[in-house]
Design a protein around this motif. Structure first.
Motif, PDB file in Angstrom:
ATOM      1  N   ILE A 131      54.107  41.635  38.890  1.00  0.00           N
ATOM      2  CA  ILE A 131      52.685  41.383  38.640  1.00  0.00           C
ATOM      3  C   ILE A 131      52.039  42.715  38.266  1.00  0.00           C
ATOM      4  O   ILE A 131      52.146  43.691  39.011  1.00  0.00           O
ATOM      5  CB  ILE A 131      51.992  40.782  39.883  1.00  0.00           C
ATOM      6  N   THR A 132      51.419  42.726  37.109  1.00  0.00           N
ATOM      7  CA  THR A 132      50.676  43.918  36.686  1.00  0.00           C
ATOM      8  C   THR A 132      49.242  43.486  36.437  1.00  0.00           C
ATOM      9  O   THR A 132      48.956  42.682  35.561  1.00  0.00           O
ATOM     10  CB  THR A 132      51.278  44.522  35.397  1.00  0.00           C
ATOM     11  N   SER A 133      48.359  44.004  37.261  1.00  0.00           N
ATOM     12  CA  SER A 133      46.959  43.614  37.137  1.00  0.00           C
ATOM     13  C   SER A 133      46.092  44.628  37.880  1.00  0.00           C
ATOM     14  O   SER A 133      46.524  45.216  38.872  1.00  0.00           O
ATOM     15  CB  SER A 133      46.759  42.228  37.754  1.00  0.00           C
ATOM     16  N   GLN A 134      44.930  44.810  37.394  1.00  0.00           N
ATOM     17  CA  GLN A 134      43.978  45.657  38.086  1.00  0.00           C
ATOM     18  C   GLN A 134      43.200  44.777  39.064  1.00  0.00           C
ATOM     19  O   GLN A 134      42.555  43.801  38.670  1.00  0.00           O
ATOM     20  CB  GLN A 134      43.036  46.328  37.092  1.00  0.00           C
ATOM     21  N   VAL A 135      43.309  45.108  40.328  1.00  0.00           N
ATOM     22  CA  VAL A 135      42.627  44.325  41.353  1.00  0.00           C
ATOM     23  C   VAL A 135      41.150  44.712  41.377  1.00  0.00           C
ATOM     24  O   VAL A 135      40.796  45.883  41.306  1.00  0.00           O
ATOM     25  CB  VAL A 135      43.272  44.578  42.748  1.00  0.00           C
ATOM     26  N   LYS A 136      40.282  43.722  41.470  1.00  0.00           N
ATOM     27  CA  LYS A 136      38.836  43.941  41.501  1.00  0.00           C
ATOM     28  C   LYS A 136      38.317  43.717  42.917  1.00  0.00           C
ATOM     29  O   LYS A 136      38.834  42.890  43.664  1.00  0.00           O
ATOM     30  CB  LYS A 136      38.132  42.957  40.552  1.00  0.00           C
ATOM     31  N   ARG A 159      60.988  37.957  45.525  1.00  0.00           N
ATOM     32  CA  ARG A 159      60.403  39.253  45.856  1.00  0.00           C
ATOM     33  C   ARG A 159      59.286  39.540  44.874  1.00  0.00           C
ATOM     34  O   ARG A 159      59.385  39.189  43.698  1.00  0.00           O
ATOM     35  CB  ARG A 159      61.444  40.363  45.743  1.00  0.00           C
ATOM     36  N   PHE A 160      58.249  40.177  45.348  1.00  0.00           N
ATOM     37  CA  PHE A 160      57.154  40.569  44.468  1.00  0.00           C
ATOM     38  C   PHE A 160      57.206  42.062  44.227  1.00  0.00           C
ATOM     39  O   PHE A 160      57.454  42.840  45.151  1.00  0.00           O
ATOM     40  CB  PHE A 160      55.803  40.213  45.118  1.00  0.00           C
ATOM     41  N   ARG A 161      56.967  42.448  43.005  1.00  0.00           N
ATOM     42  CA  ARG A 161      56.781  43.857  42.617  1.00  0.00           C
ATOM     43  C   ARG A 161      55.408  43.909  41.956  1.00  0.00           C
ATOM     44  O   ARG A 161      55.215  43.329  40.886  1.00  0.00           O
ATOM     45  CB  ARG A 161      57.861  44.325  41.643  1.00  0.00           C
TER      46      ARG A 161
END
Length: 164
Positions: A131-136, A159-161
């Motif tokens: 998961i690639t995301s900018q958390v708000k 598994r999460f990365r």
């Protein structure tokens, strides 16, 4: 009951030998008089052939059962047809194989299937979910759903990365 497991190869050499050894171990646990040899036992109630290829069709009888892993040519199919005229049963490694053999003209009443057991010799590798995301700060990416999801899936399989 006396069962002879007939293995036409060295039982320590390859996968078919492992089938023979494990089957023998489990039969003995069930208090069945079982052994392994490279030839059938005329006094046995059942001679189970770890793969049908080694059994001479002329020697097949109602005490024989045959392990069937696959059929990949017409010669093997014809051999199996001859063996099943007298053998008690052919035990396929899967339902699709059994259905294929029935479709090829082998007697359905003499075929069954047993899926092979898994001995955990192969380790399960989990799926890695990246998961690639900018958390708000306001939660608009709904990252709380990952926490909720984690309660319903096993880390053995997933598994999460996470980056971002």
């Amino acid at each position: 009951m006396k069962v002879r497991i007939v293995s036409y190869e060295d039982i320590n050499a390859w996968i078919l030998g492992k089938f023979a050894r494990k089957l023998n171990e489990e039969l003995i646990k069930l208090r069945v008089d079982s052994d392994i040899a490279s030839t059938a036992d005329p006094a046995a109630d059942i001679n189970h052939h770890i793969i049908y290829l080694g059994l001479d069709a002329a020697q097949a009888n109602a005490r024989d059962t045959l392990m069937i892993t696959h059929i990949d040519d017409i010669r093997k199919l014809n051999q199996l047809k001859r063996q099943l005229k007298d053998a008690a049963a052919g035990i396929c490694m899967s339902m699709p194989l059994m259905n294929e053999l029935i479709g090829a003209g082998l007697p359905a009443e003499k075929l069954c299937y047993i899926n092979p057991a898994h001995d955990s010799a192969v380790e399960i590798k989990p799926y890695v979910i990246g998961i690639t995301s900018q958390v708000k700060a306001d939660g608009c990416k709904r990252e709380h759903l990952l926490v909720k999801l984690s309660h319903h899936i096993s880390p053995r399989y997933f598994r999460f990365r996470i980056m971002g």
